[in-house]
Design a protein around this motif. Structure first.
Motif, short mmCIF file in Angstrom:
data_model
loop_
_atom_site.label_atom_id
_atom_site.label_comp_id
_atom_site.label_asym_id
_atom_site.label_seq_id
_atom_site.Cartn_x
_atom_site.Cartn_y
_atom_site.Cartn_z
N LYS A 172 -12.97 0.95 -23.08
CA LYS A 172 -13.80 2.02 -23.95
C LYS A 172 -15.02 1.06 -24.72
O LYS A 172 -14.41 0.58 -25.83
CB LYS A 172 -12.89 2.70 -24.84
N LYS A 177 -12.15 -0.68 -27.41
CA LYS A 177 -10.77 -0.70 -26.91
C LYS A 177 -10.73 -1.04 -25.55
O LYS A 177 -11.31 -0.80 -24.50
CB LYS A 177 -10.11 0.82 -27.03
N GLN A 179 -8.29 -0.78 -22.82
CA GLN A 179 -7.34 0.02 -22.41
C GLN A 179 -6.46 -0.52 -20.85
O GLN A 179 -6.92 -1.02 -20.18
CB GLN A 179 -7.66 1.24 -21.92
N PHE A 191 -1.92 6.29 -18.32
CA PHE A 191 -2.45 5.55 -19.59
C PHE A 191 -1.24 4.69 -20.24
O PHE A 191 -0.18 5.53 -20.43
CB PHE A 191 -2.99 6.29 -20.78
N SER A 193 -1.62 1.63 -23.05
CA SER A 193 -1.79 1.43 -24.29
C SER A 193 -3.11 0.93 -24.62
O SER A 193 -4.14 0.61 -23.74
CB SER A 193 -0.73 0.00 -24.54
N ASN A 194 -3.52 0.74 -25.87
CA ASN A 194 -4.83 0.15 -26.29
C ASN A 194 -4.65 -1.41 -26.78
O ASN A 194 -3.81 -1.70 -27.48
CB ASN A 194 -5.54 0.81 -27.26
N SER A 196 -7.10 -4.23 -29.13
CA SER A 196 -8.28 -4.59 -29.61
C SER A 196 -8.24 -5.89 -30.57
O SER A 196 -7.11 -6.04 -31.24
CB SER A 196 -8.64 -3.44 -30.75
#
Ligand code: FRU
Length: 511
Positions: A172, A177, A179, A191, A193-194, A196
């Motif tokens: 994203k 992010k 993903q 989905f 996890s994210n 960063s």
């Protein structure tokens, strides 16, 4: 095809499109049945700048240096759409149901890419190939992930043995992010996890996650790669990475450190190959969005980097601390041979004793390898203790274009200089001087520091590997029309050189 008059700056072994525009590498995979490397890439066949409609171009190679162009692989539905970056997996056990027994398990090719539509919406789509990667059929029920976003792209998919599922890493982009999604059939995605970390820049692009072996051990670690652009600390586009563990759901970094993949200006959107027989191999787009569309090669623009083999190793970043780092070594196959070379051991250069290799019928392809010692440990910081490798064009109108790489013993740093006065190309963002501090690779019996340098020059690109690939620096350069590298020299800049070269080789190569 191509434009004859611009062949002087078309690399020989770095992939370039026949004509048109190229950016990110996509869908890299190795066909184990044919023993053939496939690369796809962001491609505009209608012009030599980025633009829609954007396709996946396609090329193959037996040795990763001699390339064959192929027809367009994946095309958008409309002229104002683009097939954006993505990846390819080999669906050996037909989890997707796209294949039957007539397709060899090693050639069950599925592409996962971003569709960028007329409204700039970005969704993740898939397509499969029944002819080992030459033509593709889009999945009828595309998209496979649609979050109704305009900044959601660049899926990299791989099979994760430990958790028995496909994993997709996608960004994203402007939300910063990465993903992580999971799937058992490449069609339905959940989905997980994210993640960063590291430098933000303007946005995240082209993420990746791959397992990399640790040298001299049976262990490996997961490396998360992340491209950011614009706004990288070295200007424009660059690739950073994080080292950690991956359980199929979360990526857990070992530390909070963002590491730089390549300290040059022309290494972006790195991707690793799927289905390689051993270890980890990948390559990148050898340009930078700051000037990629403007470089003086009119009929076509950009090349890939060389393919590199990746490992992990603890390296000193100062005398007290070692950190695990990616080690990169270019793949130079036996199909590349030396036309002529100078090889010396225990060479002691002085101002009058230099090494110089001149190629009359230059291919523009050279490499050099140096292993050297510094004979004193401390210098006053007013001394200039340096050597240079000069890469020079032929003489034309009494002028020579030069790029150079050197080492400064006083501040223990390598430097690179690509400042060339080019009538056709002037650009504020084409940073011409770069450098990197280096700890010694090792110390000899007398406790003197030892360093290594490998470089490969291919017409208008130079890849530098410091201390056996502990740091890499990739840069393109643009000599004036008709000029390209014809000689390579080792020179020192002070009478009583403090350098002792245990080994030096300068080679003029051909593919
Ligand atoms: C990175 C990138 C990707 C995108 C592609 C479009 O260079 O911007 O994020 O998918 O290029 O060509």
């Amino acid at each position: 095809m191509g434009n004859e008059e611009s062949e002087y700056n078309r690399p020989l072994i770095h992939y370039t499109p026949e004509y048109g525009w190229l950016n990110d590498p996509n869908g890299l995979f190795f066909d184990k049945k044919e023993k053939l490397w496939h690369i796809y890439f962001q491609y505009n066949p209608n012009g030599s700048v980025w633009g829609l409609p954007l396709y996946w171009g396609h090329a193959t190679s037996k040795d990763l240096v001699n390339w064959k162009h192929h027809d367009l692989a994946i095309s958008p539905e409309k002229d104002d759409e683009g097939i954006f970056s993505g990846s390819i997996v080999i669906d050996h056990i037909n989890t997707s149901g796209f294949f039957d027994d007539s397709i060899d398990p090693d050639q069950r090719v599925v592409a996962i890419y971003t569709n960028h539509d007329s409204n700039e919406k970005q969704t993740q789509e898939i397509a499969y190939s029944l002819d080992a990667g030459y033509t593709f059929t889009k999945y009828k029920a595309n998209p496979v992930i649609d979050l109704n976003l305009t900044q959601f792209r660049d899926p990299k998919v791989f099979w994760h043995k430990q958790s028995n599922q496909w994993i997709m890493i996608v960004v994203k982009s402007q939300d910063f992010k990465i993903q992580i999604y999971g799937s058992t059939n490449l069609k339905d995605w959940k989905f997980h996890s994210n993640f960063s970390s590291g430098f933000y820049g303007f946005q995240y692009e082209c993420p990746g996650l791959f397992e990399v072996p640790i040298e001299n051990s049976t262990k490996s670690k997961w490396v998360m790669v992340l491209a950011i652009n614009p706004g990288s600390p070295i200007g424009g586009s660059f690739n950073q990475y994080f080292i950690g563990d991956f359980d199929g759901y979360n990526f857990a970094p070992d530390d909070t450190q963002s590491r730089i993949m390549d300290i040059g200006k022309d290494f972006y959107a790195f991707q690793n190959f799927s289905d390689v027989e051993e270890g980890a191999i990948g390559l990148a787009w050898a340009s930078n969005w700051q000037y990629g569309n403007l470089v003086p090669t009119t009929e076509r623009r950009s090349s890939m980097s060389l393919a590199r083999r990746y490992t992990l190793k603890e390296i000193n970043i100062n005398p007290e601390t070692k950190i695990l780092s990616l080690i990169q070594r270019p793949i130079i196959p036996d199909s590349i041979t030396a036309v002529n070379s100078i090889v010396k051991t225990s060479f002691h250069p002085t101002i009058n004793n230099i090494l110089s290799l001149v190629a009359q019928d230059s291919t523009g392809l050279f490499d050099f390898k140096l292993r050297f010692k510094i004979k004193e440990k401390r210098f006053s910081n007013q001394e200039k203790i340096t050597f240079d490798i000069l890469v020079q064009s032929q003489v034309q109108d009494n002028e020579i274009d030069t790029v150079k790489v050197g080492f400064d013993a006083v501040i223990s740093s390598y430097y690179f200089n690509r400042a060339i006065k080019n009538k056709n190309f002037e650009n504020e963002f084409f940073t011409d001087k770069l450098s990197t501090y280096m700890e010694p690779l090792s110390y000899d019996d007398n406790n003197l520091p030892v360093f290594e340098l490998y470089g490969i020059v291919d017409r208008n690109i130079i890849e530098l590997y410091f201390n056996d690939g502990a740091v890499a620096m990739t840069n393109t350069f643009f000599m004036n029309e008709g000029r390209y590298p014809h000689s390579i020299k080792l020179v020192v800049n002070n009478e009583d050189s403090k350098f002792e070269f245990e080994q030096v080789s300068l080679r003029h190569l051909t593919n």
